[in-house]
Design a protein around this motif. Structure first.
Motif, PDB file in Angstrom:
ATOM      1  N   ALA A   1       0.831  -1.205   0.000  1.00 35.44           N
ATOM      2  CA  ALA A   1       0.000   0.000   0.000  1.00 35.44           C
ATOM      3  C   ALA A   1       0.869   1.259   0.000  1.00 35.44           C
ATOM      4  O   ALA A   1       0.577   2.224  -0.711  1.00 35.44           O
ATOM      5  CB  ALA A   1      -0.931  -0.010   1.213  1.00 35.44           C
ATOM      6  N   LEU A   2       1.933   1.239   0.771  1.00 40.69           N
ATOM      7  CA  LEU A   2       2.847   2.381   0.816  1.00 40.69           C
ATOM      8  C   LEU A   2       3.486   2.611  -0.549  1.00 40.69           C
ATOM      9  O   LEU A   2       3.559   3.749  -1.027  1.00 40.69           O
ATOM     10  CB  LEU A   2       3.918   2.173   1.888  1.00 40.69           C
ATOM     11  CG  LEU A   2       4.946   3.292   2.049  1.00 40.69           C
ATOM     12  CD1 LEU A   2       4.270   4.613   2.402  1.00 40.69           C
ATOM     13  CD2 LEU A   2       5.977   2.905   3.096  1.00 40.69           C
ATOM     14  N   ARG A   3       3.938   1.556  -1.193  1.00 43.01           N
ATOM     15  CA  ARG A   3       4.528   1.697  -2.539  1.00 43.01           C
ATOM     16  C   ARG A   3       3.518   2.283  -3.522  1.00 43.01           C
ATOM     17  O   ARG A   3       3.846   3.177  -4.307  1.00 43.01           O
ATOM     18  CB  ARG A   3       5.049   0.349  -3.037  1.00 43.01           C
ATOM     19  CG  ARG A   3       6.435   0.006  -2.520  1.00 43.01           C
ATOM     20  CD  ARG A   3       7.040  -1.179  -3.248  1.00 43.01           C
ATOM     21  NE  ARG A   3       6.348  -2.435  -2.987  1.00 43.01           N
ATOM     22  CZ  ARG A   3       6.569  -3.224  -1.936  1.00 43.01           C
ATOM     23  NH1 ARG A   3       7.471  -2.893  -1.043  1.00 43.01           N
ATOM     24  NH2 ARG A   3       5.902  -4.344  -1.789  1.00 43.01           N
ATOM     25  N   ARG A   4       2.274   1.792  -3.480  1.00 41.81           N
ATOM     26  CA  ARG A   4       1.234   2.325  -4.367  1.00 41.81           C
ATOM     27  C   ARG A   4       0.961   3.797  -4.071  1.00 41.81           C
ATOM     28  O   ARG A   4       0.774   4.602  -4.990  1.00 41.81           O
ATOM     29  CB  ARG A   4      -0.052   1.513  -4.225  1.00 41.81           C
ATOM     30  CG  ARG A   4       0.024   0.151  -4.876  1.00 41.81           C
ATOM     31  CD  ARG A   4      -1.260  -0.626  -4.744  1.00 41.81           C
ATOM     32  NE  ARG A   4      -2.371   0.123  -5.277  1.00 41.81           N
ATOM     33  CZ  ARG A   4      -3.649  -0.123  -4.994  1.00 41.81           C
ATOM     34  NH1 ARG A   4      -3.976  -1.106  -4.175  1.00 41.81           N
ATOM     35  NH2 ARG A   4      -4.615   0.594  -5.515  1.00 41.81           N
ATOM     36  N   HIS A   5       0.935   4.154  -2.796  1.00 44.97           N
ATOM     37  CA  HIS A   5       0.688   5.528  -2.371  1.00 44.97           C
ATOM     38  C   HIS A   5       1.781   6.465  -2.900  1.00 44.97           C
ATOM     39  O   HIS A   5       1.485   7.506  -3.508  1.00 44.97           O
ATOM     40  CB  HIS A   5       0.635   5.563  -0.834  1.00 44.97           C
ATOM     41  CG  HIS A   5       0.334   6.892  -0.256  1.00 44.97           C
ATOM     42  ND1 HIS A   5      -0.952   7.367  -0.110  1.00 44.97           N
ATOM     43  CD2 HIS A   5       1.156   7.854   0.240  1.00 44.97           C
ATOM     44  CE1 HIS A   5      -0.912   8.558   0.440  1.00 44.97           C
ATOM     45  NE2 HIS A   5       0.355   8.882   0.662  1.00 44.97           N
ATOM     46  N   LEU A   6       3.027   6.078  -2.692  1.00 42.71           N
ATOM     47  CA  LEU A   6       4.143   6.914  -3.147  1.00 42.71           C
ATOM     48  C   LEU A   6       4.209   6.987  -4.674  1.00 42.71           C
ATOM     49  O   LEU A   6       4.513   8.051  -5.228  1.00 42.71           O
ATOM     50  CB  LEU A   6       5.455   6.384  -2.570  1.00 42.71           C
ATOM     51  CG  LEU A   6       5.574   6.516  -1.048  1.00 42.71           C
ATOM     52  CD1 LEU A   6       6.823   5.784  -0.555  1.00 42.71           C
ATOM     53  CD2 LEU A   6       5.568   7.960  -0.605  1.00 42.71           C
TER      54      LEU A   6
ATOM     55  N   ARG B   1      12.571   7.181  -0.045  1.00 41.48           N
ATOM     56  CA  ARG B   1      13.262   5.932   0.287  1.00 41.48           C
ATOM     57  C   ARG B   1      12.859   5.533   1.690  1.00 41.48           C
ATOM     58  O   ARG B   1      12.844   6.365   2.605  1.00 41.48           O
ATOM     59  CB  ARG B   1      14.775   6.123   0.216  1.00 41.48           C
ATOM     60  CG  ARG B   1      15.300   6.315  -1.196  1.00 41.48           C
ATOM     61  CD  ARG B   1      16.779   6.677  -1.233  1.00 41.48           C
ATOM     62  NE  ARG B   1      17.135   7.913  -0.548  1.00 41.48           N
ATOM     63  CZ  ARG B   1      16.872   9.138  -0.986  1.00 41.48           C
ATOM     64  NH1 ARG B   1      16.229   9.306  -2.116  1.00 41.48           N
ATOM     65  NH2 ARG B   1      17.256  10.208  -0.311  1.00 41.48           N
ATOM     66  N   GLU B   2      12.529   4.250   1.851  1.00 38.97           N
ATOM     67  CA  GLU B   2      12.166   3.749   3.173  1.00 38.97           C
ATOM     68  C   GLU B   2      13.418   3.652   4.031  1.00 38.97           C
ATOM     69  O   GLU B   2      14.389   3.023   3.649  1.00 38.97           O
ATOM     70  CB  GLU B   2      11.507   2.380   3.041  1.00 38.97           C
ATOM     71  CG  GLU B   2      11.012   1.822   4.343  1.00 38.97           C
ATOM     72  CD  GLU B   2      10.379   0.463   4.164  1.00 38.97           C
ATOM     73  OE1 GLU B   2      10.852  -0.477   4.836  1.00 38.97           O
ATOM     74  OE2 GLU B   2       9.444   0.334   3.353  1.00 38.97           O
TER      75      GLU B   2
END
Length: 94
Positions: free
Chosen positions: A6-11, A65-66
């Motif tokens: 979800a975080l990847r899609r959001h970013l 970047r995480e």
């Protein structure tokens, strides 16, 4: 979908300036956002409206970047390193 997915899609939605894709990553309930200028936004619609205006602006880029992440059953936290670039406004002379 996992938190990291979800975080990847959001970013990605932010990088692509894709408001419908961003909306798909935002919860319907209890959303609070503190903007860089300190303004407090509450609710999904206020969040999306702020991003609508931002996405319409030209020239900016955002790389994320995480740095750290934590996931549990009811809570997930991510610390991101952000590189936001916004070219200076040009002023025309009369």
């Amino acid at each position: 979908m996992t938190f990291r997915e979800a975080l990847r899609r959001h970013l990605q939605a932010i990088q692509d300036r894709d408001l419908p894709a961003l909306a798909d990553t935002v919860a319907e309930e209890r959303l609070v956002l503190i903007m860089a200028d300190g303004k407090l936004l509450r609710g999904r619609e206020a969040f999306l409206e702020a991003h609508r205006g931002w996405f319409a602006a030209k020239g900016w880029t955002l790389e994320a970047r995480e740095s750290e992440a934590f996931e549990a059953a009811q809570l997930a936290i991510a610390v991101l390193e952000l590189d936001y670039r916004d070219p200076p406004a040009t002023h025309s002379r009369s």
